[in-house]
Structure formats: C-alpha cells, structure tokens
Motif scaffolding. Sequence first.
Motif, PDB file in Angstrom:
ATOM      1  N   MET A   1      33.753  57.276  73.125  1.00 16.24           N
ATOM      2  CA  MET A   1      33.138  58.384  72.412  1.00 16.24           C
ATOM      3  C   MET A   1      32.085  57.860  71.421  1.00 16.24           C
ATOM      4  SD  MET A   1      34.601  61.767  71.264  1.00 16.24           S
ATOM      5  CE  MET A   1      33.485  62.940  70.537  1.00 16.24           C
ATOM      6  N   HIS A   2      30.899  58.489  71.453  1.00 13.73           N
ATOM      7  CA  HIS A   2      29.805  58.041  70.575  1.00 13.73           C
ATOM      8  C   HIS A   2      30.089  58.353  69.113  1.00 13.73           C
ATOM      9  CE1 HIS A   2      26.415  57.825  73.769  1.00 13.73           C
ATOM     10  NE2 HIS A   2      27.601  57.601  74.330  1.00 13.73           N
ATOM     11  N   CYS A   3      29.682  57.474  68.247  1.00 14.02           N
ATOM     12  CA  CYS A   3      29.805  57.731  66.806  1.00 14.02           C
ATOM     13  C   CYS A   3      28.813  58.835  66.420  1.00 14.02           C
ATOM     14  CB  CYS A   3      29.482  56.455  66.029  1.00 14.02           C
ATOM     15  SG  CYS A   3      29.331  56.736  64.259  1.00 14.02           S
ATOM     16  N   PRO A   4      29.270  59.896  65.739  1.00 11.48           N
ATOM     17  CA  PRO A   4      28.357  60.996  65.393  1.00 11.48           C
ATOM     18  C   PRO A   4      27.409  60.614  64.257  1.00 11.48           C
ATOM     19  CG  PRO A   4      30.562  61.443  64.525  1.00 11.48           C
ATOM     20  CD  PRO A   4      30.658  60.158  65.311  1.00 11.48           C
ATOM     21  N   PHE A   5      27.651  59.480  63.608  1.00 18.33           N
ATOM     22  CA  PHE A   5      26.806  59.088  62.473  1.00 18.33           C
ATOM     23  C   PHE A   5      25.675  58.167  62.915  1.00 18.33           C
ATOM     24  CE2 PHE A   5      31.100  59.868  60.767  1.00 18.33           C
ATOM     25  CZ  PHE A   5      30.807  60.932  59.912  1.00 18.33           C
ATOM     26  N   CYS A   6      26.031  57.107  63.660  1.00 16.02           N
ATOM     27  CA  CYS A   6      25.001  56.126  64.026  1.00 16.02           C
ATOM     28  C   CYS A   6      24.735  56.092  65.535  1.00 16.02           C
ATOM     29  CB  CYS A   6      25.393  54.737  63.521  1.00 16.02           C
ATOM     30  SG  CYS A   6      26.775  54.004  64.440  1.00 16.02           S
ATOM     31  N   ARG A   7      25.438  56.953  66.295  1.00 12.02           N
ATOM     32  CA  ARG A   7      25.266  57.033  67.751  1.00 12.02           C
ATOM     33  C   ARG A   7      25.706  55.772  68.477  1.00 12.02           C
ATOM     34  NH1 ARG A   7      25.826  61.772  68.285  1.00 12.02           N
ATOM     35  NH2 ARG A   7      25.260  61.583  70.461  1.00 12.02           N
ATOM     36  N   HIS A   8      26.447  54.913  67.809  1.00 12.57           N
ATOM     37  CA  HIS A   8      27.003  53.746  68.496  1.00 12.57           C
ATOM     38  C   HIS A   8      27.830  54.261  69.674  1.00 12.57           C
ATOM     39  CE1 HIS A   8      28.329  49.617  68.949  1.00 12.57           C
ATOM     40  NE2 HIS A   8      29.599  50.007  68.960  1.00 12.57           N
ATOM     41  N   THR A   9      27.801  53.533  70.790  1.00  9.73           N
ATOM     42  CA  THR A   9      28.380  54.071  72.021  1.00  9.73           C
ATOM     43  C   THR A   9      29.897  53.908  72.138  1.00  9.73           C
ATOM     44  OG1 THR A   9      27.862  51.993  73.100  1.00  9.73           O
ATOM     45  CG2 THR A   9      26.273  53.784  73.382  1.00  9.73           C
ATOM     46  N   ASP A  10      30.523  53.383  71.101  1.00 12.67           N
ATOM     47  CA  ASP A  10      31.969  53.192  71.204  1.00 12.67           C
ATOM     48  C   ASP A  10      32.636  53.556  69.878  1.00 12.67           C
ATOM     49  OD1 ASP A  10      34.329  52.529  72.404  1.00 12.67           O
ATOM     50  OD2 ASP A  10      34.178  50.379  71.968  1.00 12.67           O
ATOM     51  N   SER A  11      33.913  53.932  69.953  1.00 17.23           N
ATOM     52  CA  SER A  11      34.685  54.150  68.731  1.00 17.23           C
ATOM     53  C   SER A  11      36.129  53.817  69.016  1.00 17.23           C
ATOM     54  CB  SER A  11      34.535  55.589  68.234  1.00 17.23           C
ATOM     55  OG  SER A  11      35.039  56.487  69.198  1.00 17.23           O
TER      56      SER A  11
ATOM     57  N   ILE B   1      45.714  67.684  70.526  1.00 13.58           N
ATOM     58  CA  ILE B   1      45.916  66.362  69.936  1.00 13.58           C
ATOM     59  C   ILE B   1      44.694  66.050  69.088  1.00 13.58           C
ATOM     60  CG2 ILE B   1      46.050  63.876  70.404  1.00 13.58           C
ATOM     61  CD1 ILE B   1      47.608  64.539  72.913  1.00 13.58           C
ATOM     62  N   ARG B   2      44.920  65.663  67.857  1.00 11.59           N
ATOM     63  CA  ARG B   2      43.823  65.257  66.983  1.00 11.59           C
ATOM     64  C   ARG B   2      43.798  63.744  66.891  1.00 11.59           C
ATOM     65  NH1 ARG B   2      44.404  70.014  62.951  1.00 11.59           N
ATOM     66  NH2 ARG B   2      43.523  71.442  64.462  1.00 11.59           N
ATOM     67  N   ARG B   3      42.633  63.175  67.114  1.00 12.75           N
ATOM     68  CA  ARG B   3      42.505  61.726  67.020  1.00 12.75           C
ATOM     69  C   ARG B   3      41.545  61.375  65.897  1.00 12.75           C
ATOM     70  NH1 ARG B   3      44.936  60.147  71.704  1.00 12.75           N
ATOM     71  NH2 ARG B   3      44.485  61.429  73.530  1.00 12.75           N
ATOM     72  N   ARG B   4      41.990  60.452  65.062  1.00 12.96           N
ATOM     73  CA  ARG B   4      41.157  59.918  64.007  1.00 12.96           C
ATOM     74  C   ARG B   4      40.500  58.681  64.596  1.00 12.96           C
ATOM     75  NH1 ARG B   4      38.544  61.728  60.247  1.00 12.96           N
ATOM     76  NH2 ARG B   4      38.480  60.578  58.317  1.00 12.96           N
ATOM     77  N   ARG B   5      39.182  58.617  64.536  1.00 11.51           N
ATOM     78  CA  ARG B   5      38.467  57.493  65.136  1.00 11.51           C
ATOM     79  C   ARG B   5      37.619  56.785  64.096  1.00 11.51           C
ATOM     80  NH1 ARG B   5      37.766  57.868  70.842  1.00 11.51           N
ATOM     81  NH2 ARG B   5      38.917  59.642  71.668  1.00 11.51           N
ATOM     82  N   GLN B   6      37.363  55.516  64.378  1.00 11.75           N
ATOM     83  CA  GLN B   6      36.497  54.748  63.493  1.00 11.75           C
ATOM     84  C   GLN B   6      35.436  54.039  64.313  1.00 11.75           C
ATOM     85  OE1 GLN B   6      38.385  51.712  61.043  1.00 11.75           O
ATOM     86  NE2 GLN B   6      36.840  52.061  59.461  1.00 11.75           N
ATOM     87  N   CYS B   7      34.225  54.078  63.795  1.00 12.68           N
ATOM     88  CA  CYS B   7      33.115  53.415  64.475  1.00 12.68           C
ATOM     89  C   CYS B   7      33.109  51.927  64.108  1.00 12.68           C
ATOM     90  CB  CYS B   7      31.802  54.068  64.051  1.00 12.68           C
ATOM     91  SG  CYS B   7      30.353  53.199  64.654  1.00 12.68           S
TER      92      CYS B   7
END
Length: 164
Positions: free
Chosen positions: A1-11, A25-31
């Motif tokens: 999933m792309h980071c919504p802040f910097c558009r990095h292609t992974d999280s 299901i809620r997932r907390r992700r980090q870029c």
Amino acid sequence: MHCPFCRHTDSRVIDSRTADDGLSIRRRRQCPECGRRFTTTETASLTVIKRSGVVEPFSREKVMSGVRKACQGRPVTEADLAVLAQQVEESVRSSGIAQFDANEIGLAILPHLRKLDEVAYLRFASVYQAFESLADFDEAIAELREHPEVQPNPASIIPTPSQE
Ligand SMILES: [Zn+2]
C-alpha cells in the motif's frame, strides 16, 4: 500500500484489530521512507442488485433512508436507525453470501424493524411483502398479536442449582 504522505510504494503493518463488531479490520501502517503512520480499513465487499439490474455496494445509509420513510411520525431516532442498519449488515454478512437482491435486503430489515417499532414494521412490510389488500394487513397484525416479541427475562439467565 502506497504511503499517502510521500507516495512511497510500500508500507509496513504495525497493528491490526477488528472493528465494528468484527465487520472490518483496521490496520495501522507505517511508511518506512518518511516514518509517518496511517490507518486503513478492510471490509469484505457486499453488493446489492437493484430492481433495475444495477449492482452497487451495500450501504447502511440506503438501509437507513429506506426505513426512515416508514418511521415518519414514529418515536424512532437516527441512532435507532443506525443500530438497525448495523444489525441488518451483520445479518446479511453472517449468511456468507456476497451479493443480494434489493428485495432480500428489504426482507432482512423486517425482523429488526419489528423489534424497533411495529407500526413502521407494518408500513415497511406492506411494501416489501407486496401487501395487496386489507386482509394482508389483518394477517400481519394478527401475527404481531399472536407472537409478541419475547422480552429477555432476567430470571431465565440465573442458573438453576443442579441436582446433586
Ligand atoms: Zn511516506
């Protein structure tokens, strides 16, 4: 999933928990690139085929607006409607089927609406069960009188002492 802040292609998923009584299901992700965190929500897709043949995603708001009309002038609050819409979603999801006719959603609404308000129930049932005459109303009213909703009885949940 792309980071919504910097558009990095992974999280990276750092936490997962069920929400909404197990419906999502809620997932907390980090870029890994910018380090910022964001949340995603995952739900199984549930679609409704309208009478016109159009397929659209199941919507609690549509359930609420359909029932709201039947509840005009009745002591039913928006919060009641929201709870009802959630109950309807739970009952259709628990069937394990992913696609429903609009009419089946209407039928799934009936038992929950009956608990909420019997007059609104009759109005709604007259549409979804295609009442054609007063006799249909008589029959539905007789059914309501013969089988009143059973109220939870606190005495019944007290365990009876077992025989020694
Ligand atoms: Zn980022």
